[in-house]
Design a protein around this motif. Structure first.
Motif, short mmCIF file in Angstrom:
data_model
loop_
_atom_site.label_atom_id
_atom_site.label_comp_id
_atom_site.label_asym_id
_atom_site.label_seq_id
_atom_site.Cartn_x
_atom_site.Cartn_y
_atom_site.Cartn_z
N ALA A 109 -32.28 69.74 117.60
CA ALA A 109 -30.96 70.09 117.09
C ALA A 109 -30.73 71.60 117.16
O ALA A 109 -29.64 72.06 117.54
N ILE A 110 -31.75 72.39 116.83
CA ILE A 110 -31.62 73.85 116.90
C ILE A 110 -31.47 74.29 118.35
O ILE A 110 -30.66 75.17 118.68
N ALA A 111 -32.24 73.66 119.23
CA ALA A 111 -32.12 74.00 120.66
C ALA A 111 -30.71 73.70 121.17
O ALA A 111 -30.13 74.49 121.93
N ALA A 112 -30.15 72.57 120.74
CA ALA A 112 -28.79 72.23 121.17
C ALA A 112 -27.78 73.24 120.65
O ALA A 112 -26.84 73.62 121.35
N GLU A 113 -27.97 73.70 119.42
CA GLU A 113 -27.07 74.72 118.85
C GLU A 113 -27.15 76.03 119.65
O GLU A 113 -26.17 76.76 119.75
N LEU A 114 -28.32 76.30 120.21
CA LEU A 114 -28.49 77.50 121.03
C LEU A 114 -28.02 77.29 122.48
O LEU A 114 -28.13 78.21 123.30
N GLY A 115 -27.56 76.09 122.78
CA GLY A 115 -27.07 75.81 124.13
C GLY A 115 -28.16 75.46 125.12
O GLY A 115 -27.95 75.52 126.33
N LEU A 116 -29.32 75.05 124.62
CA LEU A 116 -30.44 74.71 125.50
C LEU A 116 -30.46 73.20 125.75
O LEU A 116 -30.34 72.40 124.82
N GLU A 117 -30.63 72.80 126.98
CA GLU A 117 -30.69 71.39 127.36
C GLU A 117 -32.17 70.98 127.45
O GLU A 117 -32.84 71.22 128.45
N LEU A 118 -32.68 70.37 126.37
CA LEU A 118 -34.11 70.05 126.32
C LEU A 118 -34.34 68.58 125.97
O LEU A 118 -35.39 68.23 125.43
N ASP A 119 -33.39 67.73 126.28
CA ASP A 119 -33.55 66.31 125.98
C ASP A 119 -34.76 65.76 126.73
O ASP A 119 -34.95 66.02 127.92
N GLY A 120 -35.56 64.97 126.02
CA GLY A 120 -36.73 64.36 126.62
C GLY A 120 -37.97 65.22 126.59
O GLY A 120 -39.06 64.75 126.93
N CYS A 121 -37.85 66.48 126.18
CA CYS A 121 -39.02 67.36 126.11
C CYS A 121 -39.81 67.09 124.84
O CYS A 121 -39.25 66.75 123.79
N ARG A 122 -41.11 67.30 124.92
CA ARG A 122 -41.96 67.17 123.75
C ARG A 122 -41.72 68.32 122.80
O ARG A 122 -41.21 69.38 123.17
N ALA A 123 -42.12 68.11 121.53
CA ALA A 123 -41.85 69.10 120.49
C ALA A 123 -42.49 70.44 120.80
O ALA A 123 -41.89 71.50 120.57
N ASP A 124 -43.72 70.43 121.33
CA ASP A 124 -44.38 71.71 121.60
C ASP A 124 -43.67 72.46 122.73
O ASP A 124 -43.55 73.70 122.68
N ALA A 125 -43.14 71.72 123.70
CA ALA A 125 -42.39 72.37 124.77
C ALA A 125 -41.07 72.94 124.24
O ALA A 125 -40.66 74.04 124.61
N VAL A 126 -40.41 72.19 123.36
CA VAL A 126 -39.17 72.67 122.76
C VAL A 126 -39.43 73.95 121.96
O VAL A 126 -38.65 74.91 122.04
N LEU A 127 -40.52 73.97 121.23
CA LEU A 127 -40.83 75.15 120.42
C LEU A 127 -41.07 76.37 121.29
O LEU A 127 -40.62 77.48 120.96
N ARG A 128 -41.74 76.18 122.42
CA ARG A 128 -41.99 77.32 123.31
C ARG A 128 -40.67 77.86 123.88
O ARG A 128 -40.46 79.07 123.94
N VAL A 129 -39.78 76.96 124.28
CA VAL A 129 -38.49 77.41 124.82
C VAL A 129 -37.67 78.10 123.74
O VAL A 129 -37.02 79.12 123.99
N LEU A 130 -37.69 77.53 122.54
CA LEU A 130 -36.98 78.16 121.42
C LEU A 130 -37.49 79.58 121.18
O LEU A 130 -36.70 80.52 120.99
N HIS A 131 -38.79 79.72 121.17
CA HIS A 131 -39.39 81.03 120.94
C HIS A 131 -38.92 82.02 122.00
O HIS A 131 -38.52 83.16 121.68
N GLY A 132 -38.93 81.59 123.24
CA GLY A 132 -38.49 82.48 124.31
C GLY A 132 -37.03 82.86 124.18
O GLY A 132 -36.64 84.02 124.40
N GLU A 133 -36.18 81.88 123.82
CA GLU A 133 -34.76 82.16 123.67
C GLU A 133 -34.50 83.13 122.51
O GLU A 133 -33.67 84.04 122.63
N LEU A 134 -35.22 82.95 121.41
CA LEU A 134 -35.03 83.83 120.26
C LEU A 134 -35.49 85.25 120.58
O LEU A 134 -34.86 86.24 120.16
N ILE A 135 -36.57 85.38 121.34
CA ILE A 135 -37.04 86.72 121.74
C ILE A 135 -36.01 87.39 122.65
O ILE A 135 -35.70 88.58 122.50
N THR A 136 -35.43 86.62 123.57
CA THR A 136 -34.42 87.17 124.47
C THR A 136 -33.20 87.66 123.68
O THR A 136 -32.68 88.76 123.94
N ARG A 137 -32.77 86.88 122.72
CA ARG A 137 -31.61 87.29 121.92
C ARG A 137 -31.94 88.52 121.06
O ARG A 137 -31.08 89.39 120.89
#
Length: 500
Positions: A109-137
Motif C-alpha cells: 500500500a505504501i509503495a502504491a502511494e509512492l507510485g511504485l508498481e510492485l504487484d506480485g513482489c515479495r515483501a523483502d523485495a518491496v522493502l528494498r525498493v521502498l528504501h531506495g525510493e525514500l533515499i532518492t526523495r
C-alpha cells in the motif's frame, strides 16, 4: 428558477428536497453541519488550532512516530486533513486508509502511494525498493510522511511493521515519518508489554479534547459563517443546553444535531433554533439515550449499581451458607420448559390431550436438555473473551464461590444485567486448589467472577479504590495469565480422568 438542492447529509434521515429551501431560508451557500471533514469548516478553538500547530512542528522535525488520539467523532480526521493541507510543499503525504491490512499488504500500500508498481513482489523485495525510493526523495530534498487513520484497529503485526519502517534512515534523518490517528483504545494497545518497542518510538503524543458547553455557540457560529451566513443565527440558551447534554462534547454529534435542528426550525418557518427544535433533533438521532445515560452520571450510576449487585451476592452467600443450587430457582424446571415449548407450538401438554403413560414413554425416548441459563452463556462467552486478552492484562476479582452455588451466581448475573449490563463482567469455572491470592482458597471447584480488563496496575487500582469502600470482601487483582493457567489445569485434569 430555484437554487440547486444540496446533497443530503449521510446521517440525516430527511429527504433531500427540503434541503435547498433550508439553505435559502437561513441564507447559507452550503450545508454548515456536514459530517465530512472539510478543511473549509475547520474550527481552531478548543485547542484545535494549537494541536494543528504542534502536529506541523512535530512532522517537520522528522523524528520518531507521532500519535494523536481522540474519541469517535471528536475531530481526528479533520486534523489529519488540515495537517496534510498545511504541510510545506517539500513534504510528500501518503495515506494509509485501511487499518486492517496485514504487514505485507501495508508495504504494498505504501509503495502504491509512492507510485511504485510492485504487484506480485515479495515483501523483502518491496522493502528494498521502498528504501531506495525514500533515499532518492531525501537526496532531492523531499520529506515523506505517512498518515495512518483508525490505528486502534490495526493488527499487532501491522503496528510492528510500521515500527520497523522507522528504521529506514540516513545517518541524521528518518526517511519516513509516521503519524498515527486513533481512538483511546490505541493507547491501551500501546501499554501492552509486547508493544513497548513501538511506544518508545513515539516522540510526540497528543489528545483531542471534547468540546465544552461554553464553546458550543462559538463553534456553531464558526461553521455557519463558513457556510455563508452573514448574520448571527440564534440558538436559544435552552437549545444550547440540550445540545451540550446530548452531544457530550463530540463534534460529530454536534453537527448531526445542529443540522436536524435547522431542518426542524425551517419546518416551523422560524429564524432561531429553540429548545423544541433541538428536542426533536435529539429524539430523531441514533445515539439518543435517556438523560441519565449522559457523561459522568452514567459512570457513577454504573459503579453504584455494580456495587449494589455485588453486595446482594455477598449478602446472599453470608446469610445462606447451607443453600444449594436447588434452593433458589432462576429458571423453570425442564418439564415446565418442555410444556411451554409444546404449548407455543400448538401441541397437547395435559393429561386430557394424551395418556400420561405415553408422555412418560416419549420423555424417556427423548430426554430433555437442561435449559440454557445466563450463567451458562456467560461462562462460554468468558472463555472466548479470555482467549482474546493479553497475558499481562489485569482484572478485579469481585467474588469467588463454590461451583455448586450456581443459583447464587445466576441470581447475581441477573441483577448485574438489569443494573449495568454484563459487558465488563466475566465468569470462570476453575478447579480446586485456588492460589492464595484468590478471595477464597478452597479445595473445591469454584466460580470466579471478575470485572474489567486493565492494561496497567494504576488503572486497575483506580477502579478498585472506587469499589472497595462498599465491599464487604477484599477486591483483589489478578492477571489474565493466572486465570488461563488454572483453566488449562482444569482441562488437563478432565482429560486425565477421561483417559483409559
Amino acid at each position: 428558477m430555484n437554487a440547486p438542492v444540496s446533497a443530503p447529509h449521510a446521517a440525516s434521515p430527511y429527504a433531500p428536497a427540503p434541503h435547498g429551501m433550508y439553505l435559502r431560508h437561513f441564507g447559507l451557500r452550503t450545508a454548515p453541519f456536514g459530517i465530512t471533514p472539510d478543511p473549509a469548516f475547520f474550527y481552531p478553538g478548543n485547542t484545535r488550532g494549537e494541536l494543528l500547530d504542534a502536529l506541523l512542528y512535530a512532522v517537520t522535525q522528522g523524528e520518531g512516530i507521532i500519535k494523536l488520539t481522540g474519541e469517535v467523532g471528536s475531530g481526528k480526521t479533520m486534523l489529519c486533513r488540515m495537517l496534510a493541507e498545511r504541510l510545506p510543499p517539500h513534504v510528500d503525504v501518503l495515506y494509509l486508509l485501511n487499518p486492517r491490512l496485514e504487514p505485507d499488504d501495508v508495504l504494498h500500500a505504501i509503495a502504491a502511494e509512492l507510485g511504485l508498481e510492485l504487484d506480485g513482489c515479495r515483501a523483502d523485495a518491496v522493502l528494498r525498493v521502498l528504501h531506495g525510493e525514500l533515499i532518492t526523495r531525501h537526496a532531492a530534498g523531499r520529506q515523506v510522511v505517512l498518515l495512518a487513520e483508525e490505528a486502534q484497529a490495526m493488527p499487532g503485526a501491522t503496528l510492528e511493521a510500521l515500527r520497523l519502517l522507522t528504521n529506514l534512515e540516513t545517518a541524521s534523518h528518518k526517511l519516513l515519518q509516521i503519524v498515527l490517528f486513533g481512538q483511546p483504545e490505541l493507547q491501551h494497545t500501546l501499554d501492552l508489554p509486547q508493544f513497548r518497542p513501538l511506544k518508545e518510538r513515539i516522540t510526540h503524543s497528543f489528545s483531542v479534547p471534547p468540546l465544552p458547553p461554553a464553546l458550543l455557540g462559538d463553534y456553531l457560529a464558526c461553521r455557519l459563517s463558513a457556510a455563508g451566513r452573514t448574520a448571527p443565527l440564534v440558538f436559544t440558551p435552552a437549545a444550547l443546553r440540550k445540545l451540550a447534554r446530548a452531544a457530550q462534547g463530540i463534534v460529530r454529534r454536534v453537527n448531526i444535531l445542529a443540522d436536524k435542528a435547522l431542518l426542524a426550525a425551517f419546518a416551523d418557518d422560524a429564524q432561531e433554533i429553540s429548545a423544541r427544535h433541538m428536542r426533536l433533533a435529539i429524539a430523531d438521532s441514533p445515539f439518543y439515550r435517556a438523560p441519565w445515560h449522559a457523561g459522568k452520571l452514567l459512570a457513577g450510576a454504573l459503579s453504584a449499581l455494580m456495587l449494589l449487585a455485588t453486595a446482594l451476592l455477598w449478602q446472599w452467600l453470608a446469610n445462606s451458607p447451607g443453600k444449594t443450587a436447588a434452593t433458589v430457582r432462576t429458571a423453570p424446571p425442564a418439564s415446565q420448559a418442555f410444556q411451554a415449548s409444546q404449548a407455543s407450538q400448538g401441541h397437547a401438554t395435559t393429561p386430557a390431550d394424551a395418556h400420561p403413560g405415553a408422555l412418560q414413554a416419549a420423555a424417556a425416548r427423548a430426554p430433555l436438555p437442561a435449559p440454557s441459563t445466563l450463567l451458562d452463556n456467560k461462562l462460554a462467552e468468558s472463555r472466548d473473551w479470555l482467549a482474546r486478552q493479553g497475558a499481562q492484562q489485569l482484572v478485579l476479582q469481585i467474588a469467588s464461590l463454590p461451583a455448586t452455588e450456581t443459583a447464587a451466581a445466576e441470581t447475581f448475573l441477573q441483577q448485574a444485567q438489569q443494573a449495568t449490563g454484563l459487558h465488563d463482567l466475566h465468569v470462570f469455572r476453575l478447579p480446586g486448589g485456588a492460589p492464595a491470592k484468590t478471595p477464597r482458597n478452597t479445595s473445591a471447584a469454584r466460580l470466579l467472577i471478575v470485572y474489567g480488563s486493565f492494561a496497567d496496575q494504576a488503572s486497575a487500582e483506580a477502579v478498585r479504590a472506587r469499589l472497595a469502600p462498599a465491599s464487604p470482601q477484599k477486591i483483589l487483582l489478578s492477571d489474565i495469565d493466572s486465570i488461563r493457567t488454572e483453566m488449562k489445569a482444569m482441562i488437563a485434569a478432565k482429560t486425565g480422568r477421561g483417559a483409559p
